[in-house]
Design a protein around this motif. Structure first.
Motif, PDB file in Angstrom:
ATOM      1  N   SER A  32       0.810  -1.218   0.000  1.00 25.27           N
ATOM      2  CA  SER A  32       0.000   0.000   0.000  1.00 25.27           C
ATOM      3  C   SER A  32       0.843   1.268   0.000  1.00 25.27           C
ATOM      4  CB  SER A  32      -0.930   0.016   1.217  1.00 25.27           C
ATOM      5  OG  SER A  32      -0.182  -0.005   2.425  1.00 25.27           O
ATOM      6  N   VAL A  33       2.141   1.140   0.294  1.00 18.74           N
ATOM      7  CA  VAL A  33       3.001   2.317   0.318  1.00 18.74           C
ATOM      8  C   VAL A  33       4.202   2.155  -0.616  1.00 18.74           C
ATOM      9  CG1 VAL A  33       4.540   1.620   2.211  1.00 18.74           C
ATOM     10  CG2 VAL A  33       3.932   4.032   1.952  1.00 18.74           C
ATOM     11  N   ALA A  34       4.268   1.038  -1.333  1.00 22.01           N
ATOM     12  CA  ALA A  34       5.392   0.774  -2.223  1.00 22.01           C
ATOM     13  C   ALA A  34       5.358   1.675  -3.455  1.00 22.01           C
ATOM     14  CB  ALA A  34       5.384  -0.687  -2.656  1.00 22.01           C
ATOM     15  N   THR A  35       6.539   1.924  -4.021  1.00 18.75           N
ATOM     16  CA  THR A  35       6.692   2.698  -5.256  1.00 18.75           C
ATOM     17  C   THR A  35       7.707   1.971  -6.136  1.00 18.75           C
ATOM     18  OG1 THR A  35       8.551   4.037  -4.471  1.00 18.75           O
ATOM     19  CG2 THR A  35       6.326   4.833  -3.928  1.00 18.75           C
ATOM     20  N   PRO A  36       7.873   2.383  -7.393  1.00 20.90           N
ATOM     21  CA  PRO A  36       8.891   1.734  -8.242  1.00 20.90           C
ATOM     22  C   PRO A  36      10.296   1.769  -7.653  1.00 20.90           C
ATOM     23  CG  PRO A  36       7.391   3.015  -9.594  1.00 20.90           C
ATOM     24  CD  PRO A  36       7.043   3.334  -8.158  1.00 20.90           C
ATOM     25  N   VAL A  97       6.155  -1.099  13.416  1.00 19.45           N
ATOM     26  CA  VAL A  97       7.129  -0.548  12.469  1.00 19.45           C
ATOM     27  C   VAL A  97       6.803  -0.887  11.012  1.00 19.45           C
ATOM     28  CG1 VAL A  97       9.042  -0.379  14.095  1.00 19.45           C
ATOM     29  CG2 VAL A  97       8.645  -2.541  12.917  1.00 19.45           C
ATOM     30  N   LEU A  98       5.649  -1.498  10.765  1.00 15.06           N
ATOM     31  CA  LEU A  98       5.242  -1.740   9.386  1.00 15.06           C
ATOM     32  C   LEU A  98       5.067  -0.420   8.651  1.00 15.06           C
ATOM     33  CD1 LEU A  98       2.568  -4.593   9.545  1.00 15.06           C
ATOM     34  CD2 LEU A  98       4.797  -4.686   8.410  1.00 15.06           C
ATOM     35  N   LYS A  99       5.497  -0.400   7.392  1.00 18.54           N
ATOM     36  CA  LYS A  99       5.340   0.781   6.557  1.00 18.54           C
ATOM     37  C   LYS A  99       4.077   0.599   5.726  1.00 18.54           C
ATOM     38  CE  LYS A  99       9.386   1.985   8.074  1.00 18.54           C
ATOM     39  NZ  LYS A  99       9.520   3.012   9.115  1.00 18.54           N
ATOM     40  N   LEU A 100       3.017   1.337   6.078  1.00 13.29           N
ATOM     41  CA  LEU A 100       1.706   1.158   5.463  1.00 13.29           C
ATOM     42  C   LEU A 100       1.192   2.454   4.860  1.00 13.29           C
ATOM     43  CD1 LEU A 100      -0.004  -0.821   8.379  1.00 13.29           C
ATOM     44  CD2 LEU A 100       1.072  -1.795   6.344  1.00 13.29           C
ATOM     45  N   GLY A 101       0.337   2.309   3.846  1.00  9.77           N
ATOM     46  CA  GLY A 101      -0.364   3.459   3.305  1.00  9.77           C
ATOM     47  C   GLY A 101      -1.419   3.948   4.285  1.00  9.77           C
ATOM     48  N   ARG A 102      -1.889   5.169   4.101  1.00  7.45           N
ATOM     49  CA  ARG A 102      -2.837   5.772   5.044  1.00  7.45           C
ATOM     50  C   ARG A 102      -4.116   4.943   5.184  1.00  7.45           C
ATOM     51  NH1 ARG A 102      -4.431  10.244   7.709  1.00  7.45           N
ATOM     52  NH2 ARG A 102      -6.630  10.836   7.588  1.00  7.45           N
ATOM     53  N   SER A 103      -4.682   4.497   4.065  1.00  2.00           N
ATOM     54  CA  SER A 103      -5.939   3.755   4.132  1.00  2.00           C
ATOM     55  C   SER A 103      -5.750   2.431   4.877  1.00  2.00           C
ATOM     56  CB  SER A 103      -6.488   3.499   2.728  1.00  2.00           C
ATOM     57  OG  SER A 103      -5.577   2.716   1.975  1.00  2.00           O
ATOM     58  N   GLU A 104      -4.604   1.802   4.672  1.00  2.00           N
ATOM     59  CA  GLU A 104      -4.331   0.534   5.360  1.00  2.00           C
ATOM     60  C   GLU A 104      -4.148   0.766   6.857  1.00  2.00           C
ATOM     61  OE1 GLU A 104      -4.686  -3.046   5.524  1.00  2.00           O
ATOM     62  OE2 GLU A 104      -4.145  -2.635   3.441  1.00  2.00           O
ATOM     63  N   MET A 105      -3.514   1.864   7.226  1.00  2.54           N
ATOM     64  CA  MET A 105      -3.364   2.182   8.645  1.00  2.54           C
ATOM     65  C   MET A 105      -4.715   2.439   9.293  1.00  2.54           C
ATOM     66  SD  MET A 105       0.069   4.479   9.212  1.00  2.54           S
ATOM     67  CE  MET A 105      -0.309   5.744   8.003  1.00  2.54           C
ATOM     68  N   LEU A 106      -5.580   3.198   8.605  1.00  2.00           N
ATOM     69  CA  LEU A 106      -6.878   3.541   9.172  1.00  2.00           C
ATOM     70  C   LEU A 106      -7.767   2.317   9.323  1.00  2.00           C
ATOM     71  CD1 LEU A 106      -7.611   6.909   7.309  1.00  2.00           C
ATOM     72  CD2 LEU A 106      -6.924   6.582   9.698  1.00  2.00           C
TER      73      LEU A 106
END
Length: 229
Positions: A32-36, A97-106
């Motif tokens: 959910s937070v990954a990029t190229p 410490v997971l790196k998550l996108g905003r929607s996944e965190m919410l």
């Protein structure tokens, strides 16, 4: 790459100091937070699953030289399944410490069983790539030590055990029903009832994952069926 204080604290809990902390960062990065230029942890999850499997197979094989394949297989499955990996992840605070996108965190992603299990496997792969198999093996055996020591001849999870019991009585599979839900969206409380075809049932509630509450309900019904409660 210099890790932040939260990542350094996680390394301490994990018991491995990364020479290449970028591997750990990748292992903690959800899609959910990954990029190229910032890949997610899916490839590491694939590798970590195999590393964990080899360590557990070796440990079980060495621990009981008399055990048959039929005895070893369910023990192995209990130790490597997603629920166990997620439990280990919770014990070391991996979700924090997971790196998550905003929607996944919410939506409560830091507590989701699948995300925690995947992250745990990815972290094991990161250790393997950072320092080799022995380092990964040492961490796994330490984190899984209590479960390895307590594994028995019937390590099936309660839902599996209840389903097999029902089938042995000529019944269909148990039915799980969510009867209520409370608490805030980020920490829901589930109320689950499990019912057999003959009407016998049990209930459980809690703030874990829905699956974990289903497991608790199944265990409660097994206890009643076996006269423990």
């Amino acid at each position: 790459m210099k890790p932040g204080a939260d990542i350094r604290a996680f390394m301490t809990r994990l018991g491995h100091e990364f020479a290449h902390p970028e591997l750990l960062i990748r292992a903690l990065t959800h899609g959910s937070v990954a990029t190229p230029t910032r890949p997610d942890n899916q490839r590491l999850e694939f590798l970590g699953d195999r590393v964990l499997g080899l360590v557990m197979a070796e440990a079980l094989f060495s621990a009981d030289l008399q055990a048959s394949e039929g005895q070893l297989a369910p023990r192995f499955n209990a130790l490597v399944r997603g629920g166990t990996c997620a439990d280990i992840a919770r014990e070391i605070g991996l979700g924090d410490v997971l790196k998550l996108g905003r929607s996944e965190m919410l939506s409560g992603g830091r507590r989701k069983e699948a995300l925690l299990a995947d992250g745990m496997e990815a972290v094991l792969a990161a250790i393997y790539l950072d320092a080799g198999f022995e380092a990964a093996r040492d961490v796994i055996l330490r984190l899984w030590a209590n479960r390895l020591d307590s594994i028995d001849d019937d390590p099936r999870d309660p839902k599996t055990a209840l389903q097999e019991w029902a089938q042995s009585q000529g019944m269909g599979p148990p039915v799980y029903e969510q009867t209520d839900r409370g608490g805030p969206d980020h920490a829901p409380v589930f109320f689950i009832t499990v019912r057999l075809a003959d009407g016998r049932s049990a209930e459980a509630s809690g703030s874990g994952t829905k699956r974990s509450i289903e497991q608790a309900a199944a265990q409660a019904l097994l206890d009643r069926l076996e006269g423990r409660k």
